[in-house]
Design a protein around this motif. Structure first.
Motif, PDB file in Angstrom:
ATOM      1  N   ARG A 200       5.134  10.082   0.455  1.00 27.91           N
ATOM      2  CA  ARG A 200       4.788   8.937   1.304  1.00 27.91           C
ATOM      3  C   ARG A 200       5.434   9.043   2.679  1.00 27.91           C
ATOM      4  O   ARG A 200       4.864   8.605   3.684  1.00 27.91           O
ATOM      5  N   ASP A 201       6.614   9.638   2.736  1.00 24.90           N
ATOM      6  CA  ASP A 201       7.307   9.796   4.013  1.00 24.90           C
ATOM      7  C   ASP A 201       6.536  10.689   4.987  1.00 24.90           C
ATOM      8  O   ASP A 201       6.742  10.613   6.203  1.00 24.90           O
ATOM      9  N   THR A 202       5.655  11.545   4.468  1.00 21.86           N
ATOM     10  CA  THR A 202       4.886  12.437   5.343  1.00 21.86           C
ATOM     11  C   THR A 202       3.752  11.705   6.058  1.00 21.86           C
ATOM     12  O   THR A 202       3.206  12.217   7.040  1.00 21.86           O
ATOM     13  N   LEU A 222       1.801   6.840  -7.816  1.00 24.93           N
ATOM     14  CA  LEU A 222       1.261   6.368  -6.530  1.00 24.93           C
ATOM     15  C   LEU A 222       0.370   5.151  -6.731  1.00 24.93           C
ATOM     16  O   LEU A 222       0.404   4.207  -5.935  1.00 24.93           O
ATOM     17  N   SER A 223      -0.417   5.167  -7.788  1.00 22.79           N
ATOM     18  CA  SER A 223      -1.305   4.046  -8.071  1.00 22.79           C
ATOM     19  C   SER A 223      -0.519   2.774  -8.359  1.00 22.79           C
ATOM     20  O   SER A 223      -0.853   1.693  -7.851  1.00 22.79           O
ATOM     21  N   HIS A 226       0.712   1.220  -5.343  1.00 23.88           N
ATOM     22  CA  HIS A 226      -0.338   0.846  -4.384  1.00 23.88           C
ATOM     23  C   HIS A 226      -0.101   1.552  -3.051  1.00 23.88           C
ATOM     24  O   HIS A 226      -0.143   0.939  -1.976  1.00 23.88           O
ATOM     25  N   ALA A 227       0.146   2.856  -3.147  1.00 26.52           N
ATOM     26  CA  ALA A 227       0.557   3.629  -1.978  1.00 26.52           C
ATOM     27  C   ALA A 227      -0.587   3.934  -1.014  1.00 26.52           C
ATOM     28  O   ALA A 227      -0.349   4.267   0.149  1.00 26.52           O
ATOM     29  N   GLY A 228      -1.815   3.873  -1.494  1.00 23.47           N
ATOM     30  CA  GLY A 228      -2.934   4.204  -0.622  1.00 23.47           C
ATOM     31  C   GLY A 228      -3.070   5.692  -0.379  1.00 23.47           C
ATOM     32  O   GLY A 228      -3.780   6.117   0.543  1.00 23.47           O
ATOM     33  N   MET A 229      -2.396   6.502  -1.189  1.00 24.03           N
ATOM     34  CA  MET A 229      -2.483   7.960  -1.079  1.00 24.03           C
ATOM     35  C   MET A 229      -3.172   8.484  -2.328  1.00 24.03           C
ATOM     36  O   MET A 229      -2.839   8.093  -3.441  1.00 24.03           O
TER      37      MET A 229
END
Length: 244
Positions: A200-202, A222-223, A226-229
């Motif tokens: 996520r930091d990227t 990630l799901s 709710h990371a959106g990635m």
């Protein structure tokens, strides 16, 4: 050259689009790839858990399904590693000289996807187009057991439209580890959470790897955040074109 696709169990059961992507990619590169329908599990789950005797008939079936091929393409570092490095253990345990010979002949013909593309076909630009910000996670078996090195990064660097960003602490394990995730769930989740935080930091839109088992683990984390990635297998990125 006679080429076969070893789809792997997890791809067959949960991620069939990865296998389809490999076929599209190889056909685009002029490779006529077969899919031996007799293929079953490579035996890795049993071998990793210590059930070497139970893995013997599985290894026999694998060798039978893939004998006669010049190259066996495997979209999984862990399964390719099992075939190349663990089948010999099983064959020796069985005390079967014929199986040992078969494993010795067939195992080295198994190539992780990026090895096949770069080392066998001699290509790095596969004609892909993927206009997204991407970060790549090198999975443990591909990195440590197979030594694929920078082959995946070289292939991704030639994808048109891609914005490839380096993943911090990339060589750290994601925590999946097959049965490790079941037997040591809390540790597995903690390791996966570290990997997800780095991803996520990227600021990437897509987290890419060469093993869907690791992506299943990380995608779940990630799901839940709710990371959106989203996560994608490397084969699906390399198979993408402007037309698709």
């Amino acid at each position: 050259m006679k080429v076969a696709l070893m789809l792997t169990c997890i791809n067959d059961a949960l991620f069939p689009d990865t296998g389809k992507a490999v076929v599209r990619l190889l056909r685009r590169l002029g490779v006529d790839v077969d899919f031996p329908t007799a293929q079953t599990c490579c035996g890795q789950p049993m071998i990793n858990t210590g059930y070497l005797d139970e893995a013997v008939p599985v290894v026999r079936q694998w060798v039978s399904a893939f004998e006669g091929y010049d190259a066996i393409v495997v979209p999984s570092g862990s399964c390719a590693g099992a075939v190349r490095h663990q089948h010999g253990l099983v064959a020796r345990r069985a005390g079967d000289p014929a199986l040992e010979r078969a494993v010795t002949e067939t195992g080295p013909r198994a190539y992780e996807l990026t090895e096949f593309l770069v080392d066998v076909l001699g290509v790095e630009d596969v004609g892909a187009y993927f206009p997204h910000r991407v970060t790549y996670h090198p999975t443990c078996h591909s990195l440590r057991m197979l030594g694929v090195g920078d082959r995946p990064a070289r292939l991704l660097s030639h994808v048109r439209g891609i914005r490839l960003v380096e993943l911090p602490a990339a060589e750290e394990c994601c925590g999946f580890g097959g049965t490790f995730a079941v037997k040591n769930a809390e540790t597995s989740v903690s390791m996966g959470s570290d990997k997800v935080r780095h991803a996520r930091d990227t600021g990437a839109e897509v987290l890419v790897a060469g093993d869907n088992s690791c992506l299943m683990h990380l995608g779940g984390l990630l799901s839940r955040e709710h990371a959106g990635m989203r996560v994608m297998h490397l084969a699906e990125v390399l198979a993408s074109t402007e037309a698709s």
